[in-house]
Design a protein around this motif. Sequence first.
Motif: not given
Length: 372
Positions: A116-119, A133-134, A157-158, A164-167
């Motif tokens: 995992s990576v924190a953004v 960011a998106s 949020g971005c 989430l856009a990648m499912g």
Amino acid sequence: MALSLVAEPGDPRLPVLLAAHEPGRVVEAIRGGAPLPDVRLPDAWRERGHDLDRLVAGATDRAAAGRLRWICPGDRGWPARLDDLDHVEPLHGTSGAPLGLWVRGPGQLAQLVEHSVAVVGARDCTTYGAECASDLGADLTDAGWTVVSGAAYGIDGCAHRGALAMGRPTVAVLACGADVDYPRSHSTLLDRIAEEGLVVSEQAPGEAPLKNRFLSRNRIIAALTVGTVVVEAALRSGSLNTLHWADQLGRVTMALPGPVTSKASGGAHGAVREGKAVLVTDASDVVEEVGGLGVGEVAGPSEQTEFDRLPPATRAALDGLDWQVPRTPDEVAAAVRSTVRDVRRALAVLERHDLAARQGPGWVLVRRADTG
């Protein structure tokens, strides 16, 4: 769980106390039982201890209503990285591994954050920062990494939406109860995160997002992940606090640059300049940093150009030619430290490939060989 409802999560007095005494023994003393030897418990803890049964009942009832579950050290889903927090100095009055976490969602936390990576970054971000960011969230997720952030406005949020856009699942760590939608306008986003990933908090169900709890929350984000990347942070941005925690914990610290004239990126630029963060420009850079050299590289050979396909002696002769000034074979041979005979053979090859042409007694370049 009872102890977490009495002491404010992140209280720097807890690690020392729990290193010497079992949690149940501490709770017994807080309730008014046998005192701990050579330990004076804070008055606020003892006052809340008188009402501890009600606090526990209230927390478990809210947890059931909000479909939260409690995990703590020793549970299968507990991320071992969090234990590193017991070995770093306090920052802004906060320190120590969480006593436990309240989680909402179907995922197993330890499994999700293994890679995992924190953004993190500015709440009041620019359009540039939002797009970066998106893209980062989507590309990291596509590369098999879980994005962890704080579900705040702006960069957080971005990054979540990109993942989430990648499912794929993403993890949101809140400064309030995991059943509290904060910010309120992100309720739909938090529901989506809980459906596909996890919403996490060390604060009890129903707790409000107080200012100091955001700073306390940042240590959880940094500790859960392999590395932290900051996307837009002003000089006094709270996301730099997360970067500092990551640095203290020995995690990989990274910053994505913005325009040099942008105050929104001043803190990120400062972190790079001071050696506190590695400069990254996209997800492949981040993956290379957190996964080790070579991890982000594309497998297999890269596409060769016509120059790459030439024999070594011919490439050397090509490097010895000029676009405008004709050079004789002798001059080329001297420039590239080759023999005149090898240069003459090379020039014949270059002429057949329309890469070089005769001009009087010399030769000149006529076309580039390194473009396809």
